[in-house]
Design a protein around this motif. Structure first.
Motif, short mmCIF file in Angstrom:
data_model
loop_
_atom_site.label_atom_id
_atom_site.label_comp_id
_atom_site.label_asym_id
_atom_site.label_seq_id
_atom_site.Cartn_x
_atom_site.Cartn_y
_atom_site.Cartn_z
N ILE A 48 6.31 -14.31 -5.27
CA ILE A 48 7.27 -14.05 -3.97
C ILE A 48 6.75 -12.72 -3.25
N TYR A 49 6.41 -11.84 -3.96
CA TYR A 49 5.84 -10.57 -3.62
C TYR A 49 4.67 -10.67 -2.62
N SER A 50 3.88 -11.81 -2.95
CA SER A 50 2.54 -12.25 -2.49
C SER A 50 3.02 -12.90 -1.06
N TYR B 189 9.91 -15.04 -19.80
CA TYR B 189 9.67 -13.71 -19.13
C TYR B 189 8.41 -13.79 -18.37
N HIS C 281 4.25 -10.15 1.27
CA HIS C 281 3.29 -9.37 1.93
C HIS C 281 2.45 -9.94 2.79
N PHE D 63 10.36 -22.63 -14.03
CA PHE D 63 11.14 -21.31 -14.35
C PHE D 63 12.63 -21.96 -14.99
N ILE E 276 8.95 -15.46 -15.02
CA ILE E 276 9.87 -14.61 -14.15
C ILE E 276 9.02 -13.74 -13.59
N ILE E 277 8.04 -13.09 -14.45
CA ILE E 277 7.06 -11.92 -13.73
C ILE E 277 6.36 -12.77 -12.77
N LEU F 147 6.73 -15.49 -11.06
CA LEU F 147 7.50 -15.82 -9.90
C LEU F 147 7.66 -14.72 -8.96
N ILE F 148 7.90 -13.63 -9.58
CA ILE F 148 8.10 -12.39 -8.72
C ILE F 148 6.81 -11.96 -7.95
N THR F 149 5.84 -11.98 -8.70
CA THR F 149 4.50 -12.02 -8.07
C THR F 149 4.30 -12.87 -6.95
#
Length: 107
Positions: free
Chosen positions: A97-99, A87, A102, A57, A90-91, A93-95
């Motif tokens: 982090i969400y994982s 971008y 969760h 990133f 970034i998507i 990385l967000i996925t």
């Protein structure tokens, strides 16, 4: 700087972004499948995958900035590619982090 030098730096940075993001995907996938028997080993692989994703990133952000600073020497398509890569990471990385959130029960 000459056009060849600028393009050489651009392509070197692009290659490094690709290398670190590929290593990240491999390590994250390897840890997710729990191929290694020890849970600690899988956690270490996951952490390394996350580190490589953050490095990717940072490099993609620098690639985007470098291509925008040298728009005159770099074609519009290469500038667009650097933005798309940034971008996309970034998507991803967000996925990831969400994982993680969760998995540990926060989300």
């Amino acid at each position: 700087m000459t056009k060849n030098s600028i393009l050489g730096t651009y392509h070197t940075n692009l290659r490094n972004v690709g290398m670190y993001s590929s290593l990240s995907l491999a390590l994250l996938s390897f840890s997710e499948r729990e191929i290694l028997k020890k849970n600690l080993s899988n956690k270490v692989l996951f952490a390394l995958g996350l580190v490589f994703l953050v490095i990717s990133f940072i490099l993609s952000k620098e690639l985007k900035q470098y291509s925008e600073e040298n728009k005159k020497q770099i074609s519009k398509k290469l500038v667009l590619i650097s933005k798309i890569i940034n971008y996309t990471i970034i998507i991803f990385l967000i996925t990831v982090i969400y994982s993680v959130l969760h998995r540990i029960g926060i989300l």
